[in-house]
Write an enzyme that holds these catalytic residues in place. Sequence first.
Site, PDB file in Angstrom:
ATOM      1  N   GLY A 115       2.099  -2.510   3.331  1.00  0.00           N
ATOM      2  CA  GLY A 115       1.245  -2.087   4.429  1.00  0.00           C
ATOM      3  C   GLY A 115       1.977  -1.305   5.497  1.00  0.00           C
ATOM      4  O   GLY A 115       1.382  -0.450   6.161  1.00  0.00           O
ATOM      5  N   ALA A 161       2.045  -6.340   4.671  1.00  0.00           N
ATOM      6  CA  ALA A 161       0.992  -7.261   5.073  1.00  0.00           C
ATOM      7  C   ALA A 161       1.586  -8.654   5.244  1.00  0.00           C
ATOM      8  O   ALA A 161       2.709  -8.933   4.809  1.00  0.00           O
ATOM      9  CB  ALA A 161      -0.123  -7.279   4.025  1.00  0.00           C
ATOM     10  N   GLU A 175       3.652  -3.978  -4.016  1.00  0.00           N
ATOM     11  CA  GLU A 175       2.566  -4.956  -4.213  1.00  0.00           C
ATOM     12  C   GLU A 175       2.549  -5.544  -5.615  1.00  0.00           C
ATOM     13  O   GLU A 175       2.153  -6.703  -5.801  1.00  0.00           O
ATOM     14  CB  GLU A 175       1.208  -4.297  -3.900  1.00  0.00           C
ATOM     15  CG  GLU A 175       0.965  -4.023  -2.418  1.00  0.00           C
ATOM     16  CD  GLU A 175       1.528  -2.696  -1.941  1.00  0.00           C
ATOM     17  OE1 GLU A 175       1.277  -2.330  -0.776  1.00  0.00           O
ATOM     18  OE2 GLU A 175       2.222  -2.017  -2.742  1.00  0.00           O
ATOM     19  N   GLU A 180       2.107   2.166   4.257  1.00  0.00           N
ATOM     20  CA  GLU A 180       0.746   2.711   4.341  1.00  0.00           C
ATOM     21  C   GLU A 180       0.383   3.084   5.777  1.00  0.00           C
ATOM     22  O   GLU A 180      -0.277   4.104   6.019  1.00  0.00           O
ATOM     23  CB  GLU A 180      -0.243   1.695   3.763  1.00  0.00           C
ATOM     24  CG  GLU A 180      -0.100   1.542   2.253  1.00  0.00           C
ATOM     25  CD  GLU A 180      -0.815   0.323   1.703  1.00  0.00           C
ATOM     26  OE1 GLU A 180      -1.627   0.486   0.773  1.00  0.00           O
ATOM     27  OE2 GLU A 180      -0.564  -0.800   2.196  1.00  0.00           O
TER      28      GLU A 180
END
Length: 276
Positions: free
Chosen positions: A126, A81, A149, A129
């Site tokens: 991310g 992210a 994270e 993911e």
Amino acid sequence: MDTHAGLGRFDTLLVEVLDGVATVSINRPDALNALARAVIDDLAELVRRLRHNVNHAPDTGWPVRAVLLTGAGEKAFAAGADVREMAGMTPEQAFDYSRSMQEVTLALEELPLPVIACVHGYALGGGCELAMACDFIYASSSAAFGQPEVDLGLVPGFGGSVRLQRLVGPARARELILTGRRIGAEEAERIGLVNAVLGSKEELLAAARATALKIAAKSPVAVGLAKEAVRTAQGLDTAAALQGEAAVFRRAFGTADMREGTAAFLARRPPEFPGR
């Protein structure tokens, strides 16, 4: 090469379509292809256009039969992210950010086209993911995966706590998420996260394209139904999953592709699937 095939242009994605295979590159190499909101918005629109493409395929043909998802440049698939964007978010803004990307990953899973993640370099947070939301992952030998994270005081927010344990098992998923440890391509293949490891990015894309073309030669309707059957079986007990499989099997018998496929087999000729 048709660079559009009804998919159009995007600010943060590069799209090329050749022989029914769309190669989609996240195009923020200077930011290691981090998943800023603009990227998420473009991914959502891309999936919407792909779905539109499929919905109109019986009338217009199948200009896109498979998708390769990768990252521009040599360093990253997607490094995660966008931390600069996240740093100033309120909890409610973070929730909206999470849900927006979760919707994209769910839409990718539900897309009745095969989607292969082609990971070269970093697929962290991310990025990992997003790759896990594809049907399967091919990686180059330089690929690195992880859910780091916890290093930021955060938890996975784009589906990592859900999909990672389905792929590698709950205990291994807990270890990777709680430690934030990065793993290389060979370990990722060994634990079931990655399907194949290739040498260079060029070899990776060539192998993924060969697989995509092999799938694209099959009945597009059957491919979509097969994806649906596998997806809906997750989380169900055996009896319920078998009932769901039988229901999808029944739907396949109402398609022109089934009639063509069986007729071609009996006539000992290659099938010419109409895609409906």
